[in-house]
Design an enzyme around this catalytic site. Structure first.
Site, mmCIF file in Angstrom:
data_model
loop_
_atom_site.group_PDB
_atom_site.id
_atom_site.type_symbol
_atom_site.label_atom_id
_atom_site.label_comp_id
_atom_site.label_asym_id
_atom_site.label_seq_id
_atom_site.Cartn_x
_atom_site.Cartn_y
_atom_site.Cartn_z
ATOM 1 N N ASP A 382 4.188 7.581 -6.341
ATOM 2 C CA ASP A 382 2.553 7.420 -7.338
ATOM 3 C C ASP A 382 2.679 5.479 -6.819
ATOM 4 O O ASP A 382 3.238 4.933 -7.320
ATOM 5 C CB ASP A 382 3.091 8.261 -8.273
ATOM 6 N N ASP A 571 5.036 9.727 -12.169
ATOM 7 C CA ASP A 571 5.138 9.107 -14.036
ATOM 8 C C ASP A 571 3.854 9.687 -14.089
ATOM 9 O O ASP A 571 4.432 10.583 -15.489
ATOM 10 C CB ASP A 571 4.967 7.569 -13.896
ATOM 11 N N ASP A 575 2.015 14.274 -10.751
ATOM 12 C CA ASP A 575 2.832 13.840 -9.887
ATOM 13 C C ASP A 575 4.403 14.826 -10.215
ATOM 14 O O ASP A 575 5.056 15.294 -8.898
ATOM 15 C CB ASP A 575 3.460 12.585 -9.710
#
Ligand code: AMP
Length: 681
Positions: A382, A571, A575
């Site tokens: 990410d 995080d 996600d």
């Protein structure tokens, strides 16, 4: 947030999460969702099982000679074998139960492994020993029994499972944390404009809700009055709080900024953003884990080898000798196959490795992830909050020309921003405070909507505006992907400030080592193309922008279908589904609770460098596991054919005493080897 501890943590049961949807909202403190399904089933609380089996097992160990040899602490008395037989029966029923249940599961999946092997070992040693006692009583003829092997196997296996369960952290409850993103109550605006407070669960499509500054938005909807900036970073991965005004969409769970918003509810329940994430997480968690632990694989081989040799031994010895000899060789073969050392080989490594990890801020919640990470092919990363700090910060503030010093410019820029509530203004104010520079006090300030701010100071006109608004090309070097504002004094550009989401210092190193390790990095972000490209280019990696939680999930699924082992690092709420789906889900500690709960590994410090440490830990752990399996099972592989009497015709057979000593030795070696696991070479 208070985490409900999963008391019966050993009870991996698939739960129908949707089933609890209603309860989830109302009394989420009481729901104790079982976690991360799709792992090997373990039945029962192994701590309790072990501790309660101990008083049954110890007398058995004292009263029954090991493979016919009497150890110094052992003794027998008349009818002591009957006492042992009774205790063993109790131990089999109580302590053996979880292994039988596990074996049933394995056979259902047509993959006999550790549980099947243990069940085989304890059944054969128990049954044969009972038979030996009966023969002794009936015929008064001495016959060797395997009560010692039986009891020690049950105890060691229970102990090993307990150690392992204790070593790995508690699995979190992503579903619950997700529900907690929504406020409990919403302020509903009635037709007569009066406002009532009702539980969020009672919201229906078409309701109008009022959201105060700083509150979380209770449901997905459209703004019908007011404007504000809404922070969706944790939900969508967009780094900058976005301006929202009438007719703009907002997502339930995102955080309202300064303004008051009136939102018409458009989705509740199933179709809402949060529910969709929830469904995806459940879907991911219900998929069987692809990890077949090496230990389980080895146990599976041992199981087949033991059965094959036992059957052959039985018929061959029946043909060569008599039934009694045939039974004896068969039973010895099956009992020898029992992997005492195997029961501790992996749990001890896991315990050692997780405690080493924890001391470095790597929390392991799933031990298979530790093994799988070592085989990783791809790492999906990410962007916002993972590779970058996720904060919108001043990256550069420079003079154009040399009319003003950097300090003077900072004071001017901070001064003119006093009239703005834009995130740029907020970040500049933080920056100036940090440097201890006092903003200049302007005589008047006006906001130029969508373009910047304007003000007068010392009879001069200043503007802090976008490059587009300024309208001329400037020869300045700006950080890629940054948002630029130009400070203009009476139509002359005198300085600029660049803001953006800053790359974390260790991100570049991480990418370098990933490539060295042969793991392909791939960035997947919910942020826009421009922001994504800037970061990806700097890191020299491939990327995908504008990714919804579903897109990220699909990406991980596609990679897995290509038979790649996937590590996902993230995080945010967006996600969470892919963290749960990936072979190894790595959550950054400063992330959302939902992400932490969906992950297999948590990095408590939010430093990409720790991803590297985790990969190191994984590699060393896997190596130790392999070594320990070799020591633990190697003995069995050699001993099985010997016990079956394969070399008996040439006078070579494994005497039970030698067998017993070798077995104990391999257990000790395994334990010592596990303790010798270190992180640095
Ligand atoms: P916005 O649409 O609000 O994101 O603003 C568009 C552009 O105008 C930004 O990228 C900035 O370059 C500039 N801008 C808007 N507001 C400000 C402000 N308060 N301070 C500095 N620049 C601003």
């Amino acid at each position: 947030m208070v985490k409900t501890k999963n008391k019966n943590k050993d009870h991996h049961e698939h739960m129908d999460h949707n089933h609890h949807e209603h309860m989830d909202h109302n009394h989420h403190e009481h729901i104790d969702h079982s976690h991360h399904a799709g792992h090997h089933h373990h039945h029962g609380n192994f701590k309790e099982l072990f501790l309660k089996s101990l008083p049954l097992g110890i007398p058995i160990l004292i009263l029954s000679p090991m493979m016919g040899i009497s150890l110094p602490f052992q003794f027998t008395f008349q009818y002591s074998d009957i006492v042992v037989a009774v205790l063993s029966t109790m131990l089999l029923i109580y302590g053996g139960k979880p292994f039988y249940q596990g074996a049933v599961d394995e056979f259902k999946q047509k993959a006999p492994g550790m549980m099947a092997l243990v069940s085989l070992g304890i059944s054969v040693s128990y049954l044969y020993s009972i038979y030996a006692v009966v023969i002794r009583i009936v015929t008064d003829e001495h016959m060797m029994d395997f009560f010692f092997e039986f009891a020690s196997l049950v105890l060691i296996m229970l102990l090993g499972h307990w150690i392992e369960m204790k070593a790995v952290g508690d699995a979190g409850d992503a579903q619950k944390s997700l529900a907690e993103l929504l406020p409990k109550d919403a302020q509903i605006v009635l037709e007569d404009e009066s406002i009532v407070t009702r539980p969020v669960t009672e919201l229906v499509v078409g309701d109008t809700v009022r959201v105060q500054a700083g509150e979380n938005i209770p449901a997905d909807g459209i703004i019908i009055r007011g404007d504000s900036r809404v922070n969706e970073a944790l939900l969508t991965g967009e780094s900058k709080p976005t301006e929202k005004k009438i007719d703009d969409q907002v997502i339930g769970g995102s955080t309202n900024g300064e303004g008051i918003l009136f939102v018409r509810v458009q989705e509740t329940g199933e179709k809402s953003f949060i529910s969709q994430v929830k469904t995806l997480i459940s879907e991911a968690q219900s998929q069987p884990s692809r990890a077949e632990g090496l230990a389980n694989k080895v146990a599976g081989w041992l199981f087949y080898i033991a059965v094959v040799f036992a059957v052959i031994a039985f018929f061959v010895w029946l043909f060569l000798a008599d039934l009694q000899t045939a039974i004896s060789f068969t039973v010895t073969t099956l009992v020898i196959a029992c992997p005492h050392a195997l029961g501790l080989a992996i749990p001890l490594v896991v315990a050692r490795s997780t405690s080493l990890g924890a001391s470095r801020g790597l929390l392991v919640k799933d031990r298979e992830a530790l093994e799988l990470a070592n085989k990783a092919d791809v790492m999906v990363l990410d962007k916002t909050g993972t590779l970058t700090t996720g904060e919108f910060k001043v990256l550069a503030l420079e003079a154009i020309g040399n009319k003003y010093s950097k300090e003077e410019l900072t004071a001017l820029i901070a001064g003119i921003e006093a009239g703005s509530s834009h995130p740029i203004a907020q970040s500049i104010s933080d920056y100036t405070n940090q440097l201890g520079i006092k903003p200049i006090s302007f005589d008047s300030i006006d906001v130029i909507s969508g373009a910047g701010v304007e003000g007068d100071y010392d009879s001069k006109n200043y503007k802090l505006i976008s490059q587009k608004e300024y309208g001329q090309e400037l020869d300045i070097e700006v950080p890629v992907g940054a948002t630029i504002s130009i400070l203009v004094q009476e139509s002359e550009a005198i300085g600029y400030v660049a803001l953006g989401d800053e790359l974390k210092e260790t991100s570049i190193d991480l990418i370098k080592t990933l490539k060295e390790r042969g793991i392909q990095p791939l960035m997947a972000t919910g942020d826009n193309e421009k922001a994504a490209k800037a970061v990806a280019q700097k890191l020299g990696i491939e990327y995908k922008a504008n990714q919804s939680p579903q897109d990220k999930y699909d990406l991980v699924e596609t990679l897995k279908n290509e038979d790649k082992t996937v590590i996902m690092v993230g995080d945010g709420v967006n996600d969470a589904p892919s963290l749960a789906l990936a072979d190894v889900g790595l959550a950054i500690g400063a992330g959302t609770q939902v992400a932490l709960d969906s992950a297999d590994i948590v990095l408590t410090q939010s430093d990409p460098k720790d991803i590297n440490s985790f990969l190191d830990l994984s590699r060393k752990t896997s190596r130790k596991m392999t070594e320990n399996l070799a020591w633990g099972a190697g003995y069995n592989f050699i001993a099985i054919p010997l016990a079956a009497g394969i070399l008996a015709p040439i006078g070579l057979s494994l005497s039970p005493a030698v067998g017993a000593i070798l077995m104990s030795l391999s257990t000790v070696i395994v334990a010592i080897n596990a303790i010798m696991l270190k992180l640095e070479d």
